[in-house]
Enzyme design. Structure first.
Site, PDB file in Angstrom:
ATOM      1  N   GLU A 165       0.985  -1.218   0.009  1.00 37.32           N
ATOM      2  CA  GLU A 165       0.063  -0.110   0.062  1.00 37.32           C
ATOM      3  C   GLU A 165       0.839   1.377  -0.030  1.00 37.32           C
ATOM      4  O   GLU A 165       0.609   2.173  -0.701  1.00 37.32           O
ATOM      5  CB  GLU A 165      -0.802  -0.056   1.171  1.00 37.32           C
ATOM      6  N   TYR A 189      -5.596   6.605   4.664  1.00 34.43           N
ATOM      7  CA  TYR A 189      -5.846   5.751   3.395  1.00 34.43           C
ATOM      8  C   TYR A 189      -5.194   4.460   4.035  1.00 34.43           C
ATOM      9  O   TYR A 189      -5.661   3.178   3.952  1.00 34.43           O
ATOM     10  CB  TYR A 189      -5.439   6.070   2.100  1.00 34.43           C
ATOM     11  N   ASP A 206      -9.236   5.080  -1.938  1.00 33.21           N
ATOM     12  CA  ASP A 206      -8.276   5.649  -2.724  1.00 33.21           C
ATOM     13  C   ASP A 206      -8.612   6.444  -3.913  1.00 33.21           C
ATOM     14  O   ASP A 206      -9.960   6.514  -4.234  1.00 33.21           O
ATOM     15  CB  ASP A 206      -7.187   4.312  -3.367  1.00 33.21           C
TER      16      ASP A 206
END
Ligand code: SF4
Length: 352
Positions: free
Chosen positions: A51, A132, A150
């Site tokens: 990520e 996020y 996202d």
């Protein structure tokens, strides 16, 4: 059902979530950091590493970096114990080097804790983990129903609910919609499915998609126009020693490309045009008879374009130079960011 100021589909949040999960069971992309749909969650280290790498970078670009990192540092403890320069060098090419420094700091914090925390709040307290990444790790690695947002999910939700207010103003509305839709069952798969949604033809939400019905999907999400990127200009010094070594130095820890090695240069200025050799030389890290190399090195950062001309010279008193003399055959192993690699390539092709 949704309590929002935007167009509402007929289907309930639970219905939409379950349709998306069914779609994911059939269409999930196999990615090196993912576990298959319905399987136990993926390793938190893998989820977190991927990520962080995926922010602003494509899956195709990230996959080889992800695999190389895991091969070299199979656990978060290994990454925490690695020298920062090795991590920065392995990161080179992914851009946004502050992320690599935070990645290393975060690995050290997790290694000190002995495990990855599981909740969004605890994850957010770690270096470099924002909303996020905290939500992505909590949901994908720990099965917590965290609302992940996202760029793709923002796009899908603004279309699905015909949210016409431009980004970033519409973010709170989109976040609230995402929270409403995120299911308690398989929230990690749900988040990854939403990240994967792309083509309308295959989209399981199409019957309820407001933007599609109104024929405005292509225009959403609306965006507030960004100001044009300005151009900054600088001169880099290709300072050579008699034995072939070249001068490099470390950038200050704070700021753009902080802590990375660099080919020394003048400041990068915006309004005054290219530097004359004589005025640039006042910023040189060593004294030499500088000569201009033909051509320019260009690079685009998020907020500006950069144009660098390179001047080269044999340094008169190398012992007084400010920096580190790097043997030429070692320059490629240094933690040089992309712009500096471009300068090195340019100098190597023009200075000899
Ligand atoms: S139908 Fe198309 S525009 Fe609507 S949510 Fe699905 S992919 Fe997005």
């Amino acid at each position: 059902m949704y309590d929002m100021v935007c167009a509402m589909p007929q289907a309930s949040p639970a219905d939409l979530a379950s349709r998306l999960l069914d779609w994911y069971d059939r269409n999930a992309r196999a990615l090196p950091w993912r576990s298959p749909p319905g399987a136990p969650p993926a390793n938190p280290y893998h989820v977190w590493l991927s990520e962080v790498m995926l922010q602003q970078t494509t899956v195709q670009a990230v996959a080889p970096y992800f695999l190389a990192f895991l091969k070299r540092w199979p656990t978060v403890q290994d990454l925490a114990a690695a020298p920062l320069d090795d991590v920065l060098a392995a990161w080179a090419g992914l851009g946004y080097y502050a992320r690599a420094r935070n990645l290393h700091k975060c690995a050290q914090a997790v290694a000190a804790l002995g495990r990855f925390p599981e909740t969004e709040d605890e994850l957010r307290a770690l270096p470099g983990i924002g909303d996020y990444t905290a939500a992505a790790v909590a949901s994908i690695a720990f099965g917590r129903p965290a609302a992940v947002m996202d760029g793709n999910i923002e796009r899908v939700l603004s279309r699905m609910f015909a949210v016409t207010e431009p980004l970033p103003g519409s973010k709170p509305t989109l976040k609230a919609l995402a929270a409403k839709l995120t299911p308690d069952h398989r929230p990690g798969d749900y988040a990854q499915a939403a990240m994967d949604l792309g083509a309308c033809v295959l989209c399981p939400w199409r019957p309820d998609c407001e933007a599609s019905h109104q024929g405005i999907a292509e225009s959403l999400p609306a965006k507030t126009p960004k100001p044009e990127r300005p151009t900054r200009r600088g001169t880099a010094f290709w300072a050579m020693r008699k034995d072939g070594a070249v001068l490099i130095r470390r950038r200050p820890d704070k700021g753009l490309l902080g802590g990375m090695m660099e080919v020394p240069s003048t400041p990068w200025r915006e309004d005054l045009g290219a530097w004359e050799i004589a005025e640039a030389a006042a910023h040189a890290p060593a004294q030499a008879d500088w000569r201009a190399l033909p051509g320019l090195v260009s690079h685009t950062f998020t907020h500006f374009h950069l144009e660098i001309n390179v001047i080269a010279g044999l340094v008169r008193k190398p012992e007084l130079a400010l920096g580190y003399w790097c043997p030429l055959d070692e320059i490629k192993t240094q933690a040089l960011p992309t712009i500096m690699r471009k300068i090195v390539r340019h100098a190597l092709s023009k200075a000899y």
